[in-house]
Write an enzyme that holds these catalytic residues in place. Structure first.
Site, mmCIF file in Angstrom:
data_model
loop_
_atom_site.group_PDB
_atom_site.id
_atom_site.type_symbol
_atom_site.label_atom_id
_atom_site.label_comp_id
_atom_site.label_asym_id
_atom_site.label_seq_id
_atom_site.Cartn_x
_atom_site.Cartn_y
_atom_site.Cartn_z
ATOM 1 N N LEU A 33 0.814 -1.212 0.000
ATOM 2 C CA LEU A 33 0.000 0.000 0.000
ATOM 3 C C LEU A 33 0.850 1.266 0.000
ATOM 4 O O LEU A 33 1.950 1.297 0.548
ATOM 5 C CB LEU A 33 -0.926 -0.009 1.223
ATOM 6 N N HIS A 34 0.287 2.288 -0.616
ATOM 7 C CA HIS A 34 0.920 3.611 -0.639
ATOM 8 C C HIS A 34 -0.168 4.643 -0.420
ATOM 9 O O HIS A 34 -1.360 4.293 -0.240
ATOM 10 C CB HIS A 34 1.672 3.822 -1.962
ATOM 11 N N HIS A 37 -3.570 4.280 -2.209
ATOM 12 C CA HIS A 37 -4.543 3.359 -1.596
ATOM 13 C C HIS A 37 -5.167 3.985 -0.350
ATOM 14 O O HIS A 37 -6.370 3.846 -0.111
ATOM 15 C CB HIS A 37 -3.855 2.057 -1.168
ATOM 16 N N GLY A 147 -9.574 3.600 -7.939
ATOM 17 C CA GLY A 147 -8.778 4.747 -8.346
ATOM 18 C C GLY A 147 -8.808 4.972 -9.850
ATOM 19 O O GLY A 147 -8.865 4.022 -10.635
ATOM 20 N N GLN A 153 -9.804 0.090 -15.885
ATOM 21 C CA GLN A 153 -10.302 -0.864 -14.890
ATOM 22 C C GLN A 153 -11.582 -0.327 -14.250
ATOM 23 O O GLN A 153 -12.541 -1.068 -14.008
ATOM 24 C CB GLN A 153 -9.239 -1.091 -13.817
ATOM 25 N N SER A 185 2.456 3.872 -7.360
ATOM 26 C CA SER A 185 2.156 2.510 -7.775
ATOM 27 C C SER A 185 2.954 1.552 -6.904
ATOM 28 O O SER A 185 4.090 1.854 -6.533
ATOM 29 C CB SER A 185 2.552 2.312 -9.241
ATOM 30 N N SER A 186 2.348 0.413 -6.603
ATOM 31 C CA SER A 186 3.060 -0.591 -5.793
ATOM 32 C C SER A 186 4.313 -1.067 -6.511
ATOM 33 O O SER A 186 5.263 -1.519 -5.884
ATOM 34 C CB SER A 186 2.145 -1.788 -5.546
ATOM 35 N N ARG A 187 4.310 -0.975 -7.832
ATOM 36 C CA ARG A 187 5.462 -1.466 -8.604
ATOM 37 C C ARG A 187 6.628 -0.477 -8.603
ATOM 38 O O ARG A 187 7.735 -0.840 -9.002
ATOM 39 C CB ARG A 187 5.042 -1.781 -10.041
#
Ligand code: AMP
Length: 289
Positions: A33-34, A37, A147, A153, A185-187
């Protein structure tokens, strides 16, 4: 915050809350999470709803097994962050809790499944709708917050809600960015400091496109000029492999051309930096962060 790992335990807790008239808001995530989120979580609970966040790295939406393997899973940190953001319930199932051995799923998403993310990540939105439908069925929330970083999405989930006629209000949340503009982004944690700098080109080009859109409004340029200009810049950006850059109608994601009315447009892009796939988008003609 209560943590549930099984559907049965979660459902029985939610049934009690619903029986006394409590509204439930769901925030589905894959964890790591960031602030993006956490904004969803805060927005979910702003009218006193019970906020349920799910963390589930959904295997069926990964078209790249390496990406699934490398997806970050810092669960202890996630739990602390959710508590600090005011989340009430965390649903943290294992894969076996969500999927039986053999499962079939297909939802007719039409055009949305064939363009942009759908085109470049075959099967991705089938996996997304498969898991979101399961989460909706387990939680039966009054509303769900998604989001706009994942704009396509968002539209796919709305289509799921429409097709299955679910009584769920889908609430959009704006893109949360780092101070320098990089969409959270989690990435992003998989990028080196150098790669992270290279990734900034995404936001830069989107902003330049938004600025140049003023010239299109004045009749000094065509939309297609903006698209080609952005593509040329992204193709020569060091360390960046461009997957797509498109300007589309906001509500349909149909590709815009020089005859498209100049309102409700969005620029969307996907690139690779250091083997990490990054996406971003910006609505044209509005004040974006
Ligand atoms: P993920 O964990 O990446 O599947 O994302 C879970 C939810 O968080 C989705 O609804 C995403 O669109 C949303 N989200 C991810 N990153 C951001 C961001 N930078 N700003 C706003 N929402 C985001």
């Amino acid at each position: 915050m209560e943590v549930f790992k099984t559907k049965a335990a979660l459902k029985s807790a939610l049934d009690k809350l619903k029986s006394v008239g409590q509204q439930i808001a769901l925030v589905p995530t894959m964890g790591a999470l960031h602030e993006g989120h956490l904004e969803l979580v805060r927005q979910a609970g702003q009218h006193g709803e019970t906020v349920v966040c799910s963390i589930f790295v959904n295997p069926t939406q990964f078209n790249d097994p390496e990406d699934l393997k490398k997806y970050p899973r810092p669960i202890e940190r996630d739990i602390q962050l959710l508590e600090s953001a005011g989340c009430d319930i965390l649903f943290l199932p294992e894969v076996e809790e969500i999927y039986a051995e053999q499962e079939e799923w297909h939802l007719d998403l039409g055009y949305l499944d064939e363009i942009l993310e759908g085109q470049h990540r075959p099967g991705h939105f089938q996996g997304v709708t498969q898991v979101v439908y399961k989460l909706f069925d387990i939680v039966q929330p009054h509303k769900a917050i998604f989001g706009l970083k994942d704009l396509q999405q968002f539209m796919v989930v709305q289509q799921l809600i429409d097709l299955k006629q679910l009584p769920i209000a889908l609430i959009p949340a704006s893109i949360v960015r780092e101070k320098d503009g990089l969409a959270m982004s989690s990435r992003n944690v998989r990028l080196s400091p150098e790669g992270r700098k290279q990734a900034l080109v995404l936001h830069r080009i989107l902003q330049a496109t938004m600025a140049d859109f003023q010239q299109v409004l004045k009749g000094e340029k065509y939309l297609e000029d903006l698209r080609l200009q952005a593509i040329a810049q992204l193709e020569k950006a060091p360390g960046v492999q461009l997957e797509y850059f498109e300007i589309c109608e906001l509500y349909t994601l149909k590709k815009a051309d020089n005859n498209t009315p100049l309102k409700n447009l969005v620029a969307l892009t996907a690139v690779w930096v250091e083997g990490v796939r990054l996406i971003d988008n910006m609505i044209l003609g509005q004040t974006n962060p």
